[in-house]
Design a protein around this motif. Structure first.
Motif, PDB file in Angstrom:
ATOM      1  N   LEU A 153      10.275  11.683 -10.654  1.00 16.57           N
ATOM      2  CA  LEU A 153      10.705  12.762 -11.113  1.00 16.57           C
ATOM      3  C   LEU A 153      12.104  12.797 -11.694  1.00 16.57           C
ATOM      4  O   LEU A 153      12.597  12.918 -12.751  1.00 16.57           O
ATOM      5  CB  LEU A 153      10.422  14.061 -10.295  1.00 16.57           C
ATOM      6  N   ARG A 154      12.905  12.266 -10.681  1.00 13.90           N
ATOM      7  CA  ARG A 154      14.438  11.954 -10.960  1.00 13.90           C
ATOM      8  C   ARG A 154      14.737  11.204 -11.978  1.00 13.90           C
ATOM      9  O   ARG A 154      15.297  11.426 -13.012  1.00 13.90           O
ATOM     10  CB  ARG A 154      15.005  11.605  -9.771  1.00 13.90           C
ATOM     11  N   GLU A 155      13.831   9.949 -12.209  1.00 19.50           N
ATOM     12  CA  GLU A 155      13.988   9.037 -13.376  1.00 19.50           C
ATOM     13  C   GLU A 155      13.431   9.358 -14.350  1.00 19.50           C
ATOM     14  O   GLU A 155      14.141   9.289 -15.677  1.00 19.50           O
ATOM     15  CB  GLU A 155      13.369   7.867 -13.000  1.00 19.50           C
ATOM     16  N   ALA A 156      12.479  10.578 -14.300  1.00 18.22           N
ATOM     17  CA  ALA A 156      12.091  11.211 -15.793  1.00 18.22           C
ATOM     18  C   ALA A 156      13.203  12.152 -16.210  1.00 18.22           C
ATOM     19  O   ALA A 156      13.496  12.160 -17.447  1.00 18.22           O
ATOM     20  CB  ALA A 156      11.019  11.882 -15.525  1.00 18.22           C
ATOM     21  N   VAL A 157      14.001  12.766 -15.495  1.00 18.77           N
ATOM     22  CA  VAL A 157      14.905  13.470 -15.861  1.00 18.77           C
ATOM     23  C   VAL A 157      16.236  12.734 -16.503  1.00 18.77           C
ATOM     24  O   VAL A 157      16.805  12.768 -17.286  1.00 18.77           O
ATOM     25  CB  VAL A 157      15.617  14.408 -14.919  1.00 18.77           C
ATOM     26  N   LEU A 158      16.554  11.593 -15.536  1.00 16.40           N
ATOM     27  CA  LEU A 158      17.904  10.824 -15.799  1.00 16.40           C
ATOM     28  C   LEU A 158      17.546  10.189 -17.256  1.00 16.40           C
ATOM     29  O   LEU A 158      18.154   9.932 -17.947  1.00 16.40           O
ATOM     30  CB  LEU A 158      18.020   9.745 -14.789  1.00 16.40           C
ATOM     31  N   SER A 159      16.306   9.652 -17.306  1.00 19.83           N
ATOM     32  CA  SER A 159      16.097   9.172 -18.813  1.00 19.83           C
ATOM     33  C   SER A 159      15.755   9.977 -20.023  1.00 19.83           C
ATOM     34  O   SER A 159      15.539   9.574 -21.260  1.00 19.83           O
ATOM     35  CB  SER A 159      14.815   8.241 -18.628  1.00 19.83           C
ATOM     36  N   TRP A 160      15.746  11.063 -19.797  1.00 19.89           N
ATOM     37  CA  TRP A 160      15.815  12.235 -20.827  1.00 19.89           C
ATOM     38  C   TRP A 160      16.998  12.680 -21.534  1.00 19.89           C
ATOM     39  O   TRP A 160      18.020  12.983 -20.821  1.00 19.89           O
ATOM     40  CB  TRP A 160      15.213  13.564 -20.150  1.00 19.89           C
ATOM     41  N   ASP A 161      17.049  12.373 -22.711  1.00 22.67           N
ATOM     42  CA  ASP A 161      18.199  13.126 -23.714  1.00 22.67           C
ATOM     43  C   ASP A 161      17.695  14.271 -24.379  1.00 22.67           C
ATOM     44  O   ASP A 161      17.225  14.267 -25.354  1.00 22.67           O
ATOM     45  CB  ASP A 161      18.568  11.830 -24.495  1.00 22.67           C
ATOM     46  N   PRO A 162      17.997  15.399 -23.866  1.00 18.89           N
ATOM     47  CA  PRO A 162      17.748  16.537 -24.263  1.00 18.89           C
ATOM     48  C   PRO A 162      18.584  17.063 -25.817  1.00 18.89           C
ATOM     49  O   PRO A 162      18.076  17.813 -26.516  1.00 18.89           O
ATOM     50  CB  PRO A 162      18.220  17.670 -23.365  1.00 18.89           C
ATOM     51  N   PHE A 163      19.795  16.228 -26.018  1.00 19.15           N
ATOM     52  CA  PHE A 163      20.175  16.401 -27.144  1.00 19.15           C
ATOM     53  C   PHE A 163      19.662  15.593 -28.251  1.00 19.15           C
ATOM     54  O   PHE A 163      20.135  15.848 -29.590  1.00 19.15           O
ATOM     55  CB  PHE A 163      21.675  16.192 -26.910  1.00 19.15           C
ATOM     56  N   LYS A 164      19.059  14.602 -28.135  1.00 15.64           N
ATOM     57  CA  LYS A 164      18.578  13.571 -29.039  1.00 15.64           C
ATOM     58  C   LYS A 164      17.314  14.495 -29.656  1.00 15.64           C
ATOM     59  O   LYS A 164      16.862  14.464 -30.817  1.00 15.64           O
ATOM     60  CB  LYS A 164      17.948  12.244 -28.698  1.00 15.64           C
ATOM     61  N   SER A 165      16.568  15.031 -28.603  1.00  9.13           N
ATOM     62  CA  SER A 165      15.273  15.885 -29.000  1.00  9.13           C
ATOM     63  C   SER A 165      15.205  17.310 -28.517  1.00  9.13           C
ATOM     64  O   SER A 165      14.620  17.505 -27.471  1.00  9.13           O
ATOM     65  CB  SER A 165      14.189  15.094 -28.413  1.00  9.13           C
TER      66      SER A 165
END
Length: 186
Positions: A167-179
């Motif tokens: 879960l932590r890695e999923a959040v860390l790899s997410w770029d909310p500002f790209k998508s």
């Protein structure tokens, strides 16, 4: 995702506090749990609510002005002004049976050696079971989904049956500002 101001929410027992702490530890920022502001500390706990304006003022005094923080728990209906200062929201979901199993295990651990109110626990469990019922009049998945739709923030939806590391890695790899908008990761 880079360090910032993040709100982690979902049903009681879905792992919001656990993920919130893991993210805060990773980023070396404060972690706050909405329950710590919602409730006045009492023995037994969770019997006296703080007034809404006092909750928000306390949050603003303790952590909101900081550069980064992680807030776990539900702010729906009273904490929208705090959530509006977030960079993103993480919404955790979990199969109801597993969620209730986690709640029961957590409660056994919490009440070890402490005063225990069986009526309060039974009332809480009944309330927690209502979360997945669309007709439930209270904090429910349907209410959370409707609330999330109104937010002008990126939302990452995660199934919390995964390990805390995943879960932590999923959040860390997410770029909310790209998508921007809502993303679902299963």
């Amino acid at each position: 995702m880079q360090r910032g101001k993040v709100h982690v929410m979902g049903a009681s027992g879905s792992g919001t506090t656990t993920l919130g702490r893991a993210l805060a530890d990773h980023w070396s920022v404060p972690h706050a749990d909405a329950d710590d502001y919602f409730w006045v500390p009492t023995v037994p706990p969770y019997v006296e609510k703080r007034p809404e304006n006092v909750r928000r003022a306390l949050m603003r005094d303790v952590f909101v002005p900081r550069e980064g923080w992680v807030l776990s728990g539900s702010m729906m209906g009273w904490g929208e002004s705090i959530v509006a200062e977030c960079d993103a929201v993480i919404f955790l979901t979990l199969d109801p049976r597993e969620r209730l199993r986690r709640l029961e295990a957590r409660e056994v651990h919490r009440r070890a050696g402490r005063e225990f109110d069986g009526v309060a626990w039974s009332d809480f469990l009944d309330w927690a079971k209502g979360y997945d019922d669309p007709a439930f009049d209270g904090r429910s998945r349907a209410a959370h989904e409707a609330w999330l739709e109104k937010l002008d923030l990126p939302v990452l939806r995660l199934g919390s049956e995964r390990s805390i590391d995943e879960l932590r890695e999923a959040v860390l790899s997410w770029d909310p500002f790209k998508s921007p908008g809502s993303s679902t990761v299963r």
